[in-house]
Enzyme design. Structure first.
Site, PDB file in Angstrom:
ATOM      1  N   GLU A 112      -2.505  -1.265  -3.477  1.00 32.61           N
ATOM      2  CA  GLU A 112      -4.097  -0.891  -2.762  1.00 32.61           C
ATOM      3  C   GLU A 112      -3.436   0.641  -2.424  1.00 32.61           C
ATOM      4  O   GLU A 112      -2.088   1.020  -2.105  1.00 32.61           O
ATOM      5  CB  GLU A 112      -4.518  -1.746  -1.357  1.00 32.61           C
ATOM      6  CG  GLU A 112      -3.502  -1.577  -0.364  1.00 32.61           C
ATOM      7  CD  GLU A 112      -4.307  -2.369   1.011  1.00 32.61           C
ATOM      8  OE1 GLU A 112      -5.065  -3.319   0.987  1.00 32.61           O
ATOM      9  OE2 GLU A 112      -3.394  -2.379   1.777  1.00 32.61           O
ATOM     10  N   HIS A 143       0.748  -0.989   0.593  1.00 27.65           N
ATOM     11  CA  HIS A 143      -0.378   0.567   0.174  1.00 27.65           C
ATOM     12  C   HIS A 143       0.649   1.216   0.190  1.00 27.65           C
ATOM     13  O   HIS A 143       1.376   1.963   0.756  1.00 27.65           O
ATOM     14  CB  HIS A 143      -1.029  -0.090   1.382  1.00 27.65           C
ATOM     15  CG  HIS A 143      -1.779   0.704   1.020  1.00 27.65           C
ATOM     16  ND1 HIS A 143      -2.950   1.115   1.475  1.00 27.65           N
ATOM     17  CD2 HIS A 143      -1.531   2.109   0.444  1.00 27.65           C
ATOM     18  CE1 HIS A 143      -4.301   1.906   1.413  1.00 27.65           C
ATOM     19  NE2 HIS A 143      -3.080   2.685   0.953  1.00 27.65           N
ATOM     20  N   HIS A 162      -8.072  -6.145   6.864  1.00 28.72           N
ATOM     21  CA  HIS A 162      -7.934  -5.096   7.936  1.00 28.72           C
ATOM     22  C   HIS A 162      -8.279  -5.806   9.649  1.00 28.72           C
ATOM     23  O   HIS A 162      -9.501  -5.927   9.790  1.00 28.72           O
ATOM     24  CB  HIS A 162      -8.707  -3.592   7.626  1.00 28.72           C
ATOM     25  CG  HIS A 162      -8.266  -2.805   8.533  1.00 28.72           C
ATOM     26  ND1 HIS A 162      -8.162  -2.450  10.081  1.00 28.72           N
ATOM     27  CD2 HIS A 162      -7.384  -1.805   8.025  1.00 28.72           C
ATOM     28  CE1 HIS A 162      -7.498  -1.436   9.913  1.00 28.72           C
ATOM     29  NE2 HIS A 162      -6.779  -1.199   8.953  1.00 28.72           N
TER      30      HIS A 162
END
Length: 240
Positions: A70, A43, A190
């Protein structure tokens, strides 16, 4: 079986805290692959506080498993993804100063934008996943934008799990069922951990992939990286 993609951002945080190249992010990713992970997630953020754009380029050159990039599709991110051409891009609506991702897309309000950027990635043959809260309306909205998959934001599930796992997972089951009705692939991520992962996949066995970083890298401090990857893989296997 649900695939495990390991987010290696926290390895980059350690490296960046001292400068240099220790630990070596690319070597760590290759080791994680060798230890049994099905993919690597990164990310990159605008402030480069962990994964950097050059890391992403270097990883694409050497990884044998799927690379998932991401992030918020701001112009620099879009350009990077189109250059690198990962297997998957996961679109996340995080602000530049966000400590970590903290909400999913409103796929209805942002339909025009998400449709446009999704189409650009599809032109390069990249699978597109939209990061959403466990709301069937947002899942249906992702389908309308052209997404291939959704990734369910599982922070609330992880937070509520200790007080009652059935209540914690219920909204996710509803959203996952909507994804299946819409013909969307299903990812989740997450705050998933060794404590809550198996139950999530047990209740939603059609989950294609989970992306796990913080908990897995933290567990590796105690259990070792190779053993930790196998422990997470075992949770996915035992949930079937």
């Amino acid at each position: 079986m649900t695939k495990l993609s390991v987010n290696i951002n926290k390895i980059a945080v350690i490296r960046n805290s001292r400068g240099g190249n220790c630990p070596d992010v690319v070597r760590a990713a290759l080791d994680i692959e060798r230890f049994g992970a099905d993919g690597i997630t990164v990310h990159p953020r605008p402030d480069a506080r962990h994964i950097r754009h050059d890391d992403v380029r270097a990883l694409k050159r050497v990884l044998a498993t799927e690379l998932n990039i991401e992030g918020n599709p701001v112009p620099a991110f879009v350009d990077l993804v189109l250059e690198v051409v990962p297997a998957q891009v996961t679109l996340v609506p995080d602000a530049p100063d966000a400590l970590t991702s903290n909400a999913g897309w409103n796929t209805v309000a942002h339909r025009d934008f998400l449709t446009e950027v999704t189409a650009r990635f599809h032109e390069r043959g990249i699978r597109v996943s939209h990061f959403v809260d466990p709301d069937p309306a947002m899942v249906a909205g992702a389908k309308a934008c052209g997404a291939d998959r959704i990734e369910l934001y599982t922070e609330a599930y992880a937070r509520l799990f200790p007080a009652g796992r059935e209540a914690a997972v219920a909204p996710y089951v509803a959203a996952a069922e909507e994804a299946r009705r819409q013909g969307l692939g299903l990812n989740a991520g997450h705050d998933l951990s060794l404590e809550n992962l198996a139950y999530f996949v047990e209740r939603i066995p059609w989950t294609d992939e989970v992306s796990i970083g913080h908990a897995l890298i933290s567990d590796a401090l105690y259990y070792g990286l190779e053993n930790t990857v196998q422990l997470y893989k075992r949770q996915l296997k035992n949930s079937r």
